[in-house]
Enzyme design. Structure first.
Site, short mmCIF file in Angstrom:
data_model
loop_
_atom_site.label_atom_id
_atom_site.label_comp_id
_atom_site.label_asym_id
_atom_site.label_seq_id
_atom_site.Cartn_x
_atom_site.Cartn_y
_atom_site.Cartn_z
N LYS A 28 -14.31 10.24 -8.24
CA LYS A 28 -13.91 10.06 -9.65
C LYS A 28 -14.69 10.97 -10.60
O LYS A 28 -14.35 12.14 -10.72
CB LYS A 28 -14.00 8.60 -10.02
N TYR A 82 -13.05 -2.44 -1.88
CA TYR A 82 -12.07 -1.41 -1.51
C TYR A 82 -12.81 -0.09 -1.36
O TYR A 82 -13.54 0.32 -2.27
CB TYR A 82 -10.99 -1.30 -2.59
N ASP A 111 -20.87 2.54 -1.86
CA ASP A 111 -19.68 3.23 -2.36
C ASP A 111 -19.79 3.24 -3.88
O ASP A 111 -19.50 2.24 -4.54
CB ASP A 111 -18.44 2.48 -1.87
N1 HOZ Z 1 -7.25 3.22 -6.15
C1 HOZ Z 1 -6.83 3.24 -7.52
C2 HOZ Z 1 -7.24 1.99 -8.18
N2 HOZ Z 1 -8.50 1.43 -7.79
C3 HOZ Z 1 -5.36 3.63 -7.58
C4 HOZ Z 1 -4.49 2.88 -8.48
C5 HOZ Z 1 -3.01 3.32 -8.38
O1 HOZ Z 1 -2.31 2.78 -7.54
O2 HOZ Z 1 -2.59 4.19 -9.14
#
Ligand code: HOZ
Length: 428
Positions: A269, A148, A241
């Site tokens: 992050k 992702y 990433d």
């Molecule tokens: N992208 C985050 C987790 N990998 C977001 C999670 C959420 O939906 O709060």
């Protein structure tokens, strides 16, 4: 600590939220649908603990999905943000802090001589891809199933995180034209990478070097080196990433631990210390293509926001060698405690770890790719999470998300977690 939770106020807020926010939330996974319950609305947090609007207190292993390596509301980070806030929240003009932050990053990531800040990891991925396509004159990307990289159109096919959690293979609204130049291969499959490289002239090979959005599925021995070699042979850029792993698994991320350098690195992050900030960076020669130094356009009103920069600087400056030793020890103690608790209850699990990240897979053996993660017992994971929540422990509410132990987690937090885990495993 709570041993059972009441959620009257969370339920009331959720009912209101459903009228105004799709699914009642502003990002899907926190809705907790994957573990068969409603979301918990948070009131406040400190250190490794969060408190919900009903007054229930939890040991938190989400920690805002990664930014809070020092835990919640760390006094030095809070002070840095308050001091910055008093001087103005945003200028739309450069500040000294942005230069300091770029220096701090370059010291940790030798491959990042220059960087550009953005407000989110999605923007940073999107921009790194644009740069890779511009400098190579190619369009095709190679990514891994279950990885992702934010909700970038071209990368949403077979994506991990919330898409995997909701079982969405490819998002409606993404035109086929946006994804037809994305080649997807299984993680840890060197032959598939070699075949894709033989068949396509790639702009970039894009990887989370320690994938943590299909649960944590580390690379097999030699796989990152293979990616480096294949990118070089192909004439593609290697884009790592490190939004989750950067400044977490080591000061210099996976690149430091594995000794494999990327051409472009996507960061997020931890770099923002809990405020919205991300970045992408690489060599001076590559990054000088970005406007206004070059003609690859990318911009953002809040990019390099002074509050996020202050939080990021305070966060990075507290991360000394001892911090990484401690984070690693905490992660390992948690992992071995979870393994023991599961074994004691006769529940087959495989716990994967790297410093600061952990996943407990409900399977006999740890998955080595997305198909393996999909094959785990998601019902068991969901029941385990509900059991933990009822005992004051807040795990990531999806088998596809990693746990984020922090420097604020103490041995008392681990003891409470493992007691809760024993009881939750016993209920399965
Ligand atoms: N992208 C985050 C987790 N990998 C977001 C999670 C959420 O939906 O709060």
């Amino acid at each position: 600590m709570s041993v059972s939770i009441t959620d009257t106020k969370s339920a009331e807020l959720y009912a209101r939220a459903l009228q105004r926010l799709p699914g009642g939330v502003n990002s899907p996974v926190r809705a907790m649908r994957a573990i068969g319950r409603d979301p918990i609305f948070i009131d406040r947090a400190e250190g490794a603990e969060i408190v919900d609007v009903d007054g229930n207190r939890y040991v938190d292993y989400v920690c805002s999905w990664g930014p809070l390596i020092h835990g919640h509301a760390h006094p030095e980070i809070v002070d840095a943000v308050i001091t910055a806030t008093r001087r103005g929240t945003s200028y739309g003009a450069p500040t000294a802090g942005e230069v300091d932050l770029a220096d701090e990053v370059a010291r940790r990531f030798p491959s990042v001589e220059m960087l550009r800040m953005t407000s989110s990891g999605t923007e940073a991925s999107m921009s790194a891809i644009r740069l890779a396509r511009a400098v190579t004159g190619r369009t095709t990307l190679l990514k891994f199933a279950g990885a992702y990289h934010g909700h970038v159109d071209g990368l949403l096919a077979q994506a991990g995180s919330g898409l995997a959690t909701a079982g969405i293979p490819a998002s409606p609204g993404v035109p086929e034209s946006a994804t037809h130049e994305t080649v997807i291969v299984p993680w840890n499959d060197g032959e598939a990478v070699a075949k894709a490289c033989a068949e396509h002239e790639l702009a970039a090979i894009l990887a989370e070097p320690y994938p943590a959005n299909m649960g944590l599925v580390p690379p097999v021995e030699g796989f990152l080196e293979l990616l480096r070699n294949k990118a070089d042979e192909n004439g593609a850029l290697l884009v790592f990433d490190e939004v989750i792993t950067g400044f977490r698994v080591a000061a210099g991320g996976v690149q430091e631990r594995a000794g494999v350098a990327a051409d472009l690195t996507v960061m997020g992050k931890v770099i923002g210390g809990g405020l919205p900030a991300a970045a992408y960076g690489g060599s001076r020669a590559l990054m000088d293509n970005i406007a206004p130094a070059g003609d690859v356009y990318q911009a953002g009103t809040l990019s390099g926001n002074p509050l996020a920069v202050a939080a990021g600087l305070a966060t990075l400056r507290m991360l000394d060698d001892a911090a990484y030793v401690r984070l690693s020890a905490t992660t390992e103690a948690l992992a071995s405690g979870l393994r023991d608790a599961a074994a004691g209850a006769g529940v087959p699990v495989a716990v994967t770890t790297v410093p600061g990240l952990l996943t407990i897979f409900f399977a006999e053996t740890a998955p080595r790719d997305y198909a393996g993660a999909q094959a785990c017992d998601h019902e068991a994971y969901a029941a385990f999470c509900r059991g933990l929540l009822a005992r004051g422990v807040y795990p990531p509410p999806s088998q596809y998300e990693a746990w984020f132990p922090s420097l604020a987690h103490t041995s008392e937090h681990l003891d409470l977690t493992l007691d809760a885990a024993h009881a939750a495993f016993a209920e399965l």
